[in-house]
Design a protein around this motif. Structure first.
Motif, PDB file in Angstrom:
ATOM      1  N   THR A 259       0.841  -1.199   0.000  1.00 23.13           N
ATOM      2  CA  THR A 259       0.000   0.000   0.000  1.00 23.13           C
ATOM      3  C   THR A 259       0.876   1.249   0.000  1.00 23.13           C
ATOM      4  N   GLU A 260       0.512   2.236  -0.817  1.00 25.17           N
ATOM      5  CA  GLU A 260       1.301   3.460  -0.936  1.00 25.17           C
ATOM      6  C   GLU A 260       1.150   4.342   0.304  1.00 25.17           C
ATOM      7  N   VAL A 261       2.269   4.966   0.691  1.00 22.52           N
ATOM      8  CA  VAL A 261       2.299   5.818   1.882  1.00 22.52           C
ATOM      9  C   VAL A 261       3.120   7.070   1.583  1.00 22.52           C
ATOM     10  N   THR A 262       2.610   8.217   2.009  1.00 22.08           N
ATOM     11  CA  THR A 262       3.383   9.459   1.976  1.00 22.08           C
ATOM     12  C   THR A 262       3.879   9.733   3.388  1.00 22.08           C
ATOM     13  N   VAL A 263       5.192   9.858   3.536  1.00 19.99           N
ATOM     14  CA  VAL A 263       5.806  10.079   4.846  1.00 19.99           C
ATOM     15  C   VAL A 263       6.316  11.511   4.914  1.00 19.99           C
ATOM     16  N   GLU A 264       5.884  12.226   5.940  1.00 12.04           N
ATOM     17  CA  GLU A 264       6.301  13.619   6.117  1.00 12.04           C
ATOM     18  C   GLU A 264       6.984  13.773   7.473  1.00 12.04           C
TER      19      GLU A 264
ATOM     20  N   LYS B  92       0.480   9.533   5.544  1.00 14.59           N
ATOM     21  CA  LYS B  92      -0.761   9.559   4.774  1.00 14.59           C
ATOM     22  C   LYS B  92      -0.816   8.258   3.981  1.00 14.59           C
ATOM     23  N   ILE B  93      -1.724   7.374   4.401  1.00 15.51           N
ATOM     24  CA  ILE B  93      -1.810   6.044   3.798  1.00 15.51           C
ATOM     25  C   ILE B  93      -2.989   5.996   2.837  1.00 15.51           C
ATOM     26  N   ASN B  94      -2.706   5.607   1.610  1.00  9.42           N
ATOM     27  CA  ASN B  94      -3.758   5.509   0.597  1.00  9.42           C
ATOM     28  C   ASN B  94      -4.491   4.182   0.780  1.00  9.42           C
ATOM     29  N   ASP B  95      -5.559   4.209   1.580  1.00  4.40           N
ATOM     30  CA  ASP B  95      -6.292   2.977   1.871  1.00  4.40           C
ATOM     31  C   ASP B  95      -7.480   2.766   0.939  1.00  4.40           C
ATOM     32  N   TYR B  96      -7.708   3.716   0.012  1.00  2.00           N
ATOM     33  CA  TYR B  96      -8.851   3.570  -0.898  1.00  2.00           C
ATOM     34  C   TYR B  96      -8.614   4.417  -2.142  1.00  2.00           C
TER      35      TYR B  96
ATOM     36  N   GLU C 144       5.034  -1.805   8.979  1.00  2.12           N
ATOM     37  CA  GLU C 144       6.417  -1.337   8.866  1.00  2.12           C
ATOM     38  C   GLU C 144       6.621  -0.700   7.499  1.00  2.12           C
ATOM     39  N   ILE C 145       7.200   0.507   7.499  1.00  2.00           N
ATOM     40  CA  ILE C 145       7.373   1.276   6.272  1.00  2.00           C
ATOM     41  C   ILE C 145       8.835   1.681   6.135  1.00  2.00           C
ATOM     42  N   PRO C 146       9.544   1.227   5.099  1.00  4.58           N
ATOM     43  CA  PRO C 146      10.940   1.644   4.904  1.00  4.58           C
ATOM     44  C   PRO C 146      11.019   3.104   4.474  1.00  4.58           C
ATOM     45  N   VAL C 147      12.097   3.774   4.882  1.00  2.00           N
ATOM     46  CA  VAL C 147      12.270   5.191   4.571  1.00  2.00           C
ATOM     47  C   VAL C 147      13.643   5.416   3.946  1.00  2.00           C
ATOM     48  N   ASP C 148      13.662   6.111   2.818  1.00  2.00           N
ATOM     49  CA  ASP C 148      14.921   6.452   2.157  1.00  2.00           C
ATOM     50  C   ASP C 148      15.615   7.558   2.953  1.00  2.00           C
ATOM     51  N   ASN C 149      16.845   7.308   3.365  1.00  2.00           N
ATOM     52  CA  ASN C 149      17.563   8.267   4.207  1.00  2.00           C
ATOM     53  C   ASN C 149      18.914   8.618   3.588  1.00  2.00           C
ATOM     54  N   LYS C 150      18.889   9.029   2.325  1.00  2.00           N
ATOM     55  CA  LYS C 150      20.131   9.349   1.625  1.00  2.00           C
ATOM     56  C   LYS C 150      20.860  10.528   2.265  1.00  2.00           C
TER      57      LYS C 150
ATOM     58  N   GLU D 174       7.982   9.390  -0.563  1.00  2.00           N
ATOM     59  CA  GLU D 174       6.991   8.371  -0.887  1.00  2.00           C
ATOM     60  C   GLU D 174       7.559   6.988  -0.585  1.00  2.00           C
ATOM     61  N   SER D 175       6.706   6.099  -0.091  1.00  2.00           N
ATOM     62  CA  SER D 175       7.143   4.744   0.222  1.00  2.00           C
ATOM     63  C   SER D 175       5.947   3.803   0.110  1.00  2.00           C
ATOM     64  N   THR D 176       6.163   2.544   0.446  1.00  2.00           N
ATOM     65  CA  THR D 176       5.090   1.552   0.484  1.00  2.00           C
ATOM     66  C   THR D 176       5.242   0.708   1.745  1.00  2.00           C
ATOM     67  N   ILE D 177       4.160   0.112   2.171  1.00  2.00           N
ATOM     68  CA  ILE D 177       4.198  -0.734   3.364  1.00  2.00           C
ATOM     69  C   ILE D 177       4.992  -2.001   3.052  1.00  2.00           C
ATOM     70  N   ARG D 178       5.997  -2.275   3.869  1.00  2.00           N
ATOM     71  CA  ARG D 178       6.867  -3.432   3.663  1.00  2.00           C
ATOM     72  C   ARG D 178       6.347  -4.672   4.382  1.00  2.00           C
ATOM     73  N   GLN D 179       5.690  -4.452   5.503  1.00  2.00           N
ATOM     74  CA  GLN D 179       5.251  -5.591   6.308  1.00  2.00           C
ATOM     75  C   GLN D 179       4.047  -5.200   7.155  1.00  2.00           C
ATOM     76  N   THR D 180       3.104  -6.120   7.303  1.00  2.00           N
ATOM     77  CA  THR D 180       1.965  -5.921   8.199  1.00  2.00           C
ATOM     78  C   THR D 180       1.921  -7.065   9.200  1.00  2.00           C
ATOM     79  N   SER D 181       1.543  -6.738  10.416  1.00  2.00           N
ATOM     80  CA  SER D 181       1.492  -7.749  11.467  1.00  2.00           C
ATOM     81  C   SER D 181       0.285  -8.666  11.281  1.00  2.00           C
ATOM     82  N   SER D 182       0.433  -9.906  11.705  1.00  2.00           N
ATOM     83  CA  SER D 182      -0.670 -10.870  11.668  1.00  2.00           C
ATOM     84  C   SER D 182      -1.356 -10.968  13.025  1.00  2.00           C
TER      85      SER D 182
END
Length: 217
Positions: free
Chosen positions: A79-84, A132-136, A113-119, A93-101
């Motif tokens: 799922t697409e995520v905007t991280v601010e 901001k998670i695009n859930d729909y 869990e959402i990975p973040v680019d930290n260049k 911009e990122s995507t969800i890498r893992q969801t808990s069961s």
């Protein structure tokens, strides 16, 4: 035979001392920078029990957050995520890498869990982030202000739209079915089509069949 026995005994003793000596070397589980020394030199420590240093790596940064269980069917891996990051005035911009069961019974949530680019290296552990998670997604969605939605005595929702006839421009009632809300807007899934003009000013006071004037702002 005696010499051989002595040799083997000494070899075992040396191997034992080498194993003991190897335990005096502390190996980090990952490459990073020592940010804080927790245990001072000379203190007695135990393997797996005593924290020695705080080791920080800014390469593989990620965000872990709890999400209400009501989103369990719409928020998934990918799922697409905007991280601010408000403090840094940065957005990525990122995507969800893992969801808990597992659903946490204490707050009825599951973690993602959402990975973040930290260049740049500006993002630090425990930094505050806004997600901001695009859930729909609905490409052809029709949105109207929440303020124009009314209900009749049967609980049916409707809006007032513009109808041009021989008698003039009138307000007529159109029954609608609503979908998801986003801020001050709500989706209309049934009842309206592209091109319909929805009355916004005075939508709750105008009457069925009332003649109106159209003012485009």
């Amino acid at each position: 035979m005696q010499a051989k026995a002595n040799y083997e005994g000494q070899s075992k003793a040396i191997s034992s001392m080498q194993r003991t000596l190897s335990k005096t070397t502390v190996r980090a589980p990952f490459a990073g920078t020592i940010d804080d020394v927790i245990t001072e030199q000379g203190n007695v420590v135990s393997p797996g029990m005593t924290a020695l240093f705080r080791l920080v790596s800014l390469k593989d940064m990620y965000i872990n957050v709890d999400v209400p269980e009501t989103y369990i069917t719409s928020i998934k891996k990918g799922t697409e995520v905007t991280v601010e990051f408000p403090v840094l005035s940065e957005k990525t911009e990122s995507t969800i890498r893992q969801t808990s069961s597992y659903i946490n019974p204490a707050n009825r949530s599951f973690s993602i869990e959402i990975p973040v680019d930290n260049k740049t290296g500006n993002i630090k552990p425990n930094l505050t982030a806004r997600l901001k998670i695009n859930d729909y997604t609905s490409e052809n969605a029709i949105l109207v202000p929440l303020s124009v939605i009314s209900e009749n005595q049967k609980g049916e929702q409707y809006v007032m739209i513009v109808n041009e006839s021989e008698d003039g421009v009138q307000a007529i009632r159109r029954k609608v079915t609503t979908g998801r809300a986003s801020g001050d807007l709500i989706e209309i899934t049934e009842g309206l089509k592209i091109g319909d003009q929805v009355i916004t000013e005075g939508a709750r006071t105008v009457r069925e069949g009332q003649l109106i004037d159209i003012k485009n702002s």
